[in-house]
Write a protein that holds these residues in place. Structure first.
Motif, mmCIF file in Angstrom:
data_model
loop_
_atom_site.group_PDB
_atom_site.id
_atom_site.type_symbol
_atom_site.label_atom_id
_atom_site.label_comp_id
_atom_site.label_asym_id
_atom_site.label_seq_id
_atom_site.Cartn_x
_atom_site.Cartn_y
_atom_site.Cartn_z
ATOM 1 N N TYR A 119 2.638 -3.765 -48.634
ATOM 2 C CA TYR A 119 1.991 -4.787 -47.816
ATOM 3 C C TYR A 119 0.949 -4.093 -46.963
ATOM 4 C CZ TYR A 119 5.488 -8.339 -48.943
ATOM 5 O OH TYR A 119 6.281 -9.236 -49.601
ATOM 6 N N ALA A 120 -0.055 -4.834 -46.540
ATOM 7 C CA ALA A 120 -1.140 -4.239 -45.768
ATOM 8 C C ALA A 120 -1.517 -5.134 -44.601
ATOM 9 C CB ALA A 120 -2.353 -4.025 -46.657
ATOM 10 N N ASN A 121 -2.103 -4.518 -43.595
ATOM 11 C CA ASN A 121 -2.743 -5.256 -42.517
ATOM 12 C C ASN A 121 -4.091 -4.598 -42.235
ATOM 13 O OD1 ASN A 121 -2.106 -3.034 -40.874
ATOM 14 N ND2 ASN A 121 -0.343 -4.034 -39.962
ATOM 15 N N ARG A 122 -4.684 -4.880 -41.107
ATOM 16 C CA ARG A 122 -6.026 -4.390 -40.816
ATOM 17 C C ARG A 122 -6.132 -2.872 -40.806
ATOM 18 N NH1 ARG A 122 -8.030 -6.541 -35.347
ATOM 19 N NH2 ARG A 122 -9.125 -4.599 -35.107
ATOM 20 N N ARG A 163 -0.653 11.594 -36.053
ATOM 21 C CA ARG A 163 0.255 11.725 -34.906
ATOM 22 C C ARG A 163 0.598 10.371 -34.306
ATOM 23 N NH1 ARG A 163 -3.260 16.021 -33.775
ATOM 24 N NH2 ARG A 163 -4.260 14.793 -32.162
ATOM 25 N N LEU A 164 -0.373 9.463 -34.236
ATOM 26 C CA LEU A 164 -0.101 8.118 -33.715
ATOM 27 C C LEU A 164 0.932 7.390 -34.575
ATOM 28 C CD1 LEU A 164 -3.638 6.746 -32.743
ATOM 29 C CD2 LEU A 164 -1.772 7.317 -31.199
ATOM 30 N N VAL A 165 0.769 7.459 -35.892
ATOM 31 C CA VAL A 165 1.699 6.774 -36.789
ATOM 32 C C VAL A 165 3.089 7.389 -36.678
ATOM 33 C CG1 VAL A 165 2.250 6.300 -39.213
ATOM 34 C CG2 VAL A 165 -0.086 6.025 -38.387
ATOM 35 N N ARG A 166 3.151 8.720 -36.683
ATOM 36 C CA ARG A 166 4.451 9.396 -36.611
ATOM 37 C C ARG A 166 5.172 9.056 -35.311
ATOM 38 N NH1 ARG A 166 2.952 14.534 -37.064
ATOM 39 N NH2 ARG A 166 2.900 14.438 -39.321
ATOM 40 N N GLU A 167 4.450 9.047 -34.204
ATOM 41 C CA GLU A 167 5.068 8.752 -32.909
ATOM 42 C C GLU A 167 5.480 7.286 -32.810
ATOM 43 O OE1 GLU A 167 6.354 9.810 -28.964
ATOM 44 O OE2 GLU A 167 6.125 10.800 -30.888
ATOM 45 N N ALA A 168 4.644 6.383 -33.302
ATOM 46 C CA ALA A 168 4.991 4.956 -33.277
ATOM 47 C C ALA A 168 6.250 4.712 -34.085
ATOM 48 C CB ALA A 168 3.836 4.121 -33.817
ATOM 49 N N TYR A 169 6.350 5.363 -35.240
ATOM 50 C CA TYR A 169 7.555 5.203 -36.050
ATOM 51 C C TYR A 169 8.761 5.837 -35.367
ATOM 52 C CZ TYR A 169 10.982 5.562 -39.698
ATOM 53 O OH TYR A 169 12.154 5.475 -40.397
ATOM 54 N N ARG A 170 8.581 7.030 -34.812
ATOM 55 C CA ARG A 170 9.697 7.747 -34.182
ATOM 56 C C ARG A 170 10.313 6.934 -33.048
ATOM 57 N NH1 ARG A 170 10.990 10.933 -29.901
ATOM 58 N NH2 ARG A 170 8.962 10.602 -28.927
ATOM 59 N N GLU A 205 1.536 0.868 -33.041
ATOM 60 C CA GLU A 205 2.933 0.457 -32.987
ATOM 61 C C GLU A 205 3.100 -0.981 -33.479
ATOM 62 O OE1 GLU A 205 6.312 1.401 -29.795
ATOM 63 O OE2 GLU A 205 4.759 0.048 -29.047
ATOM 64 N N ARG A 206 2.227 -1.873 -33.012
ATOM 65 C CA ARG A 206 2.282 -3.273 -33.439
ATOM 66 C C ARG A 206 2.054 -3.395 -34.946
ATOM 67 N NH1 ARG A 206 -0.433 -4.954 -28.656
ATOM 68 N NH2 ARG A 206 -2.390 -4.664 -29.741
ATOM 69 N N ALA A 207 1.103 -2.628 -35.474
ATOM 70 C CA ALA A 207 0.788 -2.700 -36.902
ATOM 71 C C ALA A 207 1.955 -2.196 -37.750
ATOM 72 C CB ALA A 207 -0.472 -1.889 -37.206
ATOM 73 N N ILE A 208 2.613 -1.112 -37.320
ATOM 74 C CA ILE A 208 3.748 -0.565 -38.060
ATOM 75 C C ILE A 208 4.915 -1.565 -38.042
ATOM 76 C CG2 ILE A 208 5.471 1.288 -38.112
ATOM 77 C CD1 ILE A 208 2.687 2.130 -39.080
ATOM 78 N N LEU A 209 5.197 -2.158 -36.884
ATOM 79 C CA LEU A 209 6.270 -3.149 -36.792
ATOM 80 C C LEU A 209 5.935 -4.407 -37.602
ATOM 81 C CD1 LEU A 209 7.305 -2.796 -33.049
ATOM 82 C CD2 LEU A 209 8.579 -2.049 -35.067
#
Length: 115
Positions: A23-26, A61-68, A97-101
């Motif tokens: 799935y994808a978003n912006r 780093r942003l993606v890894r931290e948002a997921y962590r 964070e919003r995009a990952i969730l």
């Protein structure tokens, strides 16, 4: 408690691309595939189209931290690959964070909130 580790080998990435659901978003594309383990494995892919190495590492780093920080909300036993789109180069942490969730909810891999 740490539930995840990194997805490192190219063959693992290729397996998730070939057999997983996306799935994808912006800002991101997320592929998910069950891995028959009791933990998640997270892979992050940021191509040179996104920017130079400084920008690519910043997005990673942003993606890894948002997921962590949201890791306990995700189901276990998954291989997750997050691919950054070009629009992700100017994304803030909160948007990440919003995009990952959001992608997690599209995949139905977020645990139900208990209030």
């Amino acid at each position: 408690m740490k539930f995840s580790e990194s997805l490192k080998k190219n063959s693992y990435f290729q397996n998730v691309y070939k057999n997983g659901k996306s799935y994808a978003n912006r800002f991101f594309v997320m592929y998910v595939l069950e891995n028959d383990l009791d933990k998640n494995r997270l892979g992050i892919s940021v191509s040179k189209k996104v920017g130079n190495s400084v920008i690519r590492h910043h997005v990673t780093r942003l993606v890894r931290e948002a997921y962590r920080l949201q890791e306990e909300r995700f189901d276990c036993g998954l291989d997750i690959v997050v691919i950054a789109r070009v629009s992700a180069k100017q994304v803030s942490y909160h948007e990440t964070e919003r995009a990952i969730l959001h992608l997690g909810s599209l995949h139905h891999i977020l645990k139900k909130s208990i209030i």
